[in-house]
Design a protein around this motif. Structure first.
Motif, PDB file in Angstrom:
ATOM      1  N   ARG A   1     -15.015 -22.747   0.727  1.00 61.42           N
ATOM      2  CA  ARG A   1     -14.655 -21.371   1.151  1.00 61.42           C
ATOM      3  C   ARG A   1     -13.354 -21.504   2.056  1.00 61.42           C
ATOM      4  O   ARG A   1     -13.835 -22.144   3.326  1.00 61.42           O
ATOM      5  CB  ARG A   1     -15.714 -20.338   1.589  1.00 61.42           C
ATOM      6  CG  ARG A   1     -16.695 -20.009   0.689  1.00 61.42           C
ATOM      7  CD  ARG A   1     -17.797 -19.168   1.319  1.00 61.42           C
ATOM      8  NE  ARG A   1     -18.549 -18.708   0.090  1.00 61.42           N
ATOM      9  CZ  ARG A   1     -19.976 -19.341   0.073  1.00 61.42           C
ATOM     10  NH1 ARG A   1     -20.424 -20.523   0.820  1.00 61.42           N
ATOM     11  NH2 ARG A   1     -20.843 -19.001  -1.046  1.00 61.42           N
ATOM     12  N   CYS A   2     -12.233 -21.096   2.091  1.00 60.94           N
ATOM     13  CA  CYS A   2     -11.368 -21.648   2.879  1.00 60.94           C
ATOM     14  C   CYS A   2     -10.791 -20.214   3.754  1.00 60.94           C
ATOM     15  O   CYS A   2      -9.831 -20.386   4.576  1.00 60.94           O
ATOM     16  CB  CYS A   2     -10.182 -22.065   2.273  1.00 60.94           C
ATOM     17  SG  CYS A   2     -10.635 -23.580   1.657  1.00 60.94           S
ATOM     18  N   GLY A   3     -11.186 -18.814   3.209  1.00 56.68           N
ATOM     19  CA  GLY A   3     -10.672 -17.917   3.790  1.00 56.68           C
ATOM     20  C   GLY A   3     -10.995 -16.671   3.030  1.00 56.68           C
ATOM     21  O   GLY A   3     -11.619 -16.758   2.184  1.00 56.68           O
ATOM     22  N   ILE A   4     -10.358 -15.624   3.562  1.00 55.25           N
ATOM     23  CA  ILE A   4     -10.721 -14.248   2.776  1.00 55.25           C
ATOM     24  C   ILE A   4      -9.141 -13.475   2.869  1.00 55.25           C
ATOM     25  O   ILE A   4      -8.380 -13.694   3.679  1.00 55.25           O
ATOM     26  CB  ILE A   4     -11.641 -13.270   3.484  1.00 55.25           C
ATOM     27  CG1 ILE A   4     -11.378 -12.929   4.805  1.00 55.25           C
ATOM     28  CG2 ILE A   4     -12.890 -13.932   3.580  1.00 55.25           C
ATOM     29  CD1 ILE A   4     -12.211 -11.670   5.190  1.00 55.25           C
ATOM     30  N   VAL A   5      -8.896 -12.840   1.788  1.00 50.28           N
ATOM     31  CA  VAL A   5      -7.814 -11.690   1.378  1.00 50.28           C
ATOM     32  C   VAL A   5      -8.502 -10.500   1.197  1.00 50.28           C
ATOM     33  O   VAL A   5      -9.283 -10.533   0.305  1.00 50.28           O
ATOM     34  CB  VAL A   5      -6.981 -12.538   0.531  1.00 50.28           C
ATOM     35  CG1 VAL A   5      -5.769 -11.406  -0.028  1.00 50.28           C
ATOM     36  CG2 VAL A   5      -6.342 -13.812   0.870  1.00 50.28           C
ATOM     37  N   GLU A   6      -7.733  -9.516   1.629  1.00 46.36           N
ATOM     38  CA  GLU A   6      -8.112  -8.241   1.424  1.00 46.36           C
ATOM     39  C   GLU A   6      -7.011  -7.372   1.084  1.00 46.36           C
ATOM     40  O   GLU A   6      -5.875  -7.231   1.693  1.00 46.36           O
ATOM     41  CB  GLU A   6      -8.869  -7.878   2.574  1.00 46.36           C
ATOM     42  CG  GLU A   6     -10.262  -8.308   2.984  1.00 46.36           C
ATOM     43  CD  GLU A   6     -10.949  -7.683   4.147  1.00 46.36           C
ATOM     44  OE1 GLU A   6     -12.155  -8.099   4.233  1.00 46.36           O
ATOM     45  OE2 GLU A   6     -10.476  -6.929   4.834  1.00 46.36           O
ATOM     46  N   LEU A   7      -7.078  -6.385  -0.015  1.00 48.18           N
ATOM     47  CA  LEU A   7      -6.077  -5.302   0.098  1.00 48.18           C
ATOM     48  C   LEU A   7      -6.849  -4.267  -0.024  1.00 48.18           C
ATOM     49  O   LEU A   7      -7.863  -3.890  -0.611  1.00 48.18           O
ATOM     50  CB  LEU A   7      -5.615  -5.103  -1.539  1.00 48.18           C
ATOM     51  CG  LEU A   7      -4.918  -6.680  -2.124  1.00 48.18           C
ATOM     52  CD1 LEU A   7      -4.694  -6.750  -3.456  1.00 48.18           C
ATOM     53  CD2 LEU A   7      -3.734  -6.851  -1.296  1.00 48.18           C
ATOM     54  N   VAL A   8      -6.640  -3.536   1.164  1.00 51.44           N
ATOM     55  CA  VAL A   8      -7.336  -2.501   1.684  1.00 51.44           C
ATOM     56  C   VAL A   8      -6.584  -0.793   1.623  1.00 51.44           C
ATOM     57  O   VAL A   8      -5.171  -0.784   1.738  1.00 51.44           O
ATOM     58  CB  VAL A   8      -8.107  -2.374   3.055  1.00 51.44           C
ATOM     59  CG1 VAL A   8      -8.998  -3.836   2.931  1.00 51.44           C
ATOM     60  CG2 VAL A   8      -7.098  -2.900   4.010  1.00 51.44           C
ATOM     61  N   ASP A   9      -7.181   0.111   1.825  1.00 55.49           N
ATOM     62  CA  ASP A   9      -6.795   1.255   1.736  1.00 55.49           C
ATOM     63  C   ASP A   9      -5.906   1.533   0.409  1.00 55.49           C
ATOM     64  O   ASP A   9      -4.493   2.018   0.973  1.00 55.49           O
ATOM     65  CB  ASP A   9      -5.935   1.678   2.942  1.00 55.49           C
ATOM     66  CG  ASP A   9      -6.720   1.820   4.214  1.00 55.49           C
ATOM     67  OD1 ASP A   9      -7.798   2.220   4.127  1.00 55.49           O
ATOM     68  OD2 ASP A   9      -6.355   1.302   5.403  1.00 55.49           O
ATOM     69  N   ILE A  10      -6.086   1.115  -0.717  1.00 61.88           N
ATOM     70  CA  ILE A  10      -5.482   1.198  -2.006  1.00 61.88           C
ATOM     71  C   ILE A  10      -5.200   2.941  -2.127  1.00 61.88           C
ATOM     72  O   ILE A  10      -6.123   3.507  -2.171  1.00 61.88           O
ATOM     73  CB  ILE A  10      -6.080   0.584  -2.908  1.00 61.88           C
ATOM     74  CG1 ILE A  10      -6.175  -1.015  -2.670  1.00 61.88           C
ATOM     75  CG2 ILE A  10      -5.354   0.855  -4.242  1.00 61.88           C
ATOM     76  CD1 ILE A  10      -6.752  -1.906  -3.608  1.00 61.88           C
ATOM     77  N   ASP A  11      -3.980   3.101  -2.350  1.00 60.82           N
ATOM     78  CA  ASP A  11      -3.684   4.737  -2.627  1.00 60.82           C
ATOM     79  C   ASP A  11      -3.038   4.652  -3.710  1.00 60.82           C
ATOM     80  O   ASP A  11      -1.838   4.239  -4.119  1.00 60.82           O
ATOM     81  CB  ASP A  11      -2.641   5.187  -1.500  1.00 60.82           C
ATOM     82  CG  ASP A  11      -2.329   6.585  -1.808  1.00 60.82           C
ATOM     83  OD1 ASP A  11      -2.307   6.908  -2.877  1.00 60.82           O
ATOM     84  OD2 ASP A  11      -2.175   7.326  -0.503  1.00 60.82           O
TER      85      ASP A  11
ATOM     86  N   ARG B   1       0.634   4.634  -4.488  1.00 65.36           N
ATOM     87  CA  ARG B   1       0.877   3.224  -5.115  1.00 65.36           C
ATOM     88  C   ARG B   1       1.064   2.263  -4.092  1.00 65.36           C
ATOM     89  O   ARG B   1       2.105   1.189  -4.101  1.00 65.36           O
ATOM     90  CB  ARG B   1       1.680   2.826  -6.213  1.00 65.36           C
ATOM     91  CG  ARG B   1       1.514   3.764  -7.598  1.00 65.36           C
ATOM     92  CD  ARG B   1       2.306   3.726  -8.675  1.00 65.36           C
ATOM     93  NE  ARG B   1       2.909   2.367  -8.953  1.00 65.36           N
ATOM     94  CZ  ARG B   1       4.234   2.140  -9.065  1.00 65.36           C
ATOM     95  NH1 ARG B   1       5.224   2.990  -9.142  1.00 65.36           N
ATOM     96  NH2 ARG B   1       4.501   1.069  -9.370  1.00 65.36           N
ATOM     97  N   ASN B   2       0.665   2.320  -2.898  1.00 65.86           N
ATOM     98  CA  ASN B   2       0.468   1.299  -1.724  1.00 65.86           C
ATOM     99  C   ASN B   2      -0.671   0.759  -1.324  1.00 65.86           C
ATOM    100  O   ASN B   2      -1.835   1.392  -1.700  1.00 65.86           O
ATOM    101  CB  ASN B   2       1.478   1.799  -0.779  1.00 65.86           C
ATOM    102  CG  ASN B   2       1.112   2.893  -0.011  1.00 65.86           C
ATOM    103  OD1 ASN B   2      -0.230   3.057   0.379  1.00 65.86           O
ATOM    104  ND2 ASN B   2       1.797   4.015  -0.145  1.00 65.86           N
ATOM    105  N   CYS B   3      -0.791  -0.483  -0.573  1.00 65.96           N
ATOM    106  CA  CYS B   3      -1.895  -0.722   0.346  1.00 65.96           C
ATOM    107  C   CYS B   3      -1.648  -1.638   1.438  1.00 65.96           C
ATOM    108  O   CYS B   3      -0.360  -2.084   1.633  1.00 65.96           O
ATOM    109  CB  CYS B   3      -2.921  -1.398  -0.805  1.00 65.96           C
ATOM    110  SG  CYS B   3      -2.380  -3.231  -1.038  1.00 65.96           S
ATOM    111  N   GLU B   4      -2.660  -1.701   2.202  1.00 61.25           N
ATOM    112  CA  GLU B   4      -2.514  -2.725   3.080  1.00 61.25           C
ATOM    113  C   GLU B   4      -3.004  -4.123   2.979  1.00 61.25           C
ATOM    114  O   GLU B   4      -4.191  -4.271   2.236  1.00 61.25           O
ATOM    115  CB  GLU B   4      -3.101  -2.368   4.434  1.00 61.25           C
ATOM    116  CG  GLU B   4      -3.069  -3.080   5.713  1.00 61.25           C
ATOM    117  CD  GLU B   4      -3.591  -2.681   7.089  1.00 61.25           C
ATOM    118  OE1 GLU B   4      -3.672  -3.580   7.946  1.00 61.25           O
ATOM    119  OE2 GLU B   4      -4.038  -1.596   7.008  1.00 61.25           O
TER     120      GLU B   4
END
Length: 169
Positions: A64-74, A78-81
């Motif tokens: 495990r080297c890290g995490i990635v998140e796509l959050v507040d997917i609208d 059609r956008n996200c953080e």
């Protein structure tokens, strides 16, 4: 490096717990390093069927080297953080760039999003370089947006559009 993004699983929570309790890591996320493992497990259960976010682990042959998140997917707009943490012992090995590209591919090719945006601490030159190389452009500075390490920090909002991502060779 043969890292891939895979879905965050309950078994990954102790790793995430260590990341979120490392002051050097959380400084750039503008949160206090005080997350309990029990709270993370509870939150994981509540988020299990939440379609407004996707959480991944950067996995290099089982490490495990890290995490990635796509959050507040609208999905309407059609956008996200975008958010990423590379574990301190894995930094400097290209994981951030590869994981960012993989997350953008997922956001634009699978979710069909129009725009992905992020906030980055203005003092985090390494992250800014990774984001610019991936195609993110500055949208503006949010002055004194977060309180960390005893002072208010400026952050830059950066974004990339699907059309720009798709036109990059």
């Amino acid at each position: 490096m043969t890292a891939v993004l895979r879905t965050l699983e309950r078994a990954d929570l102790p790793f995430v717990h260590r990341l979120f309790n490392d002051p050097e890591v959380t400084r750039y996320w503008f949160v206090e390093p005080t997350h309990s493992l029990a709270a993370m497990e509870d939150q994981f259960g509540r988020r299990l069927h939440d379609t407004s976010e996707r959480r991944f682990v950067i996995d290099d042959a089982g490490r495990r080297c890290g995490i990635v998140e796509l959050v507040d997917i609208d999905l309407r707009h059609r956008n996200c953080e975008f958010q990423i943490i590379v574990a301190p012992d894995c930094q400097g090995n290209g994981y951030a760039g590869a994981a960012t590209r993989d997350a953008l591919r997922y956001a634009f090719a699978v979710l069909n999003l129009h725009k992905v945006h992020l906030l980055v601490d203005n003092t985090n030159a390494a992250a800014i370089h990774v984001y610019q190389k991936a195609g993110f452009v500055n949208e503006g500075v949010l002055r004194e947006e977060y309180f960390a390490d005893g002072t208010y920090q400026d952050v830059t909002r950066m974004a990339i559009f699907q059309r720009d991502y798709l036109s990059t060779p």
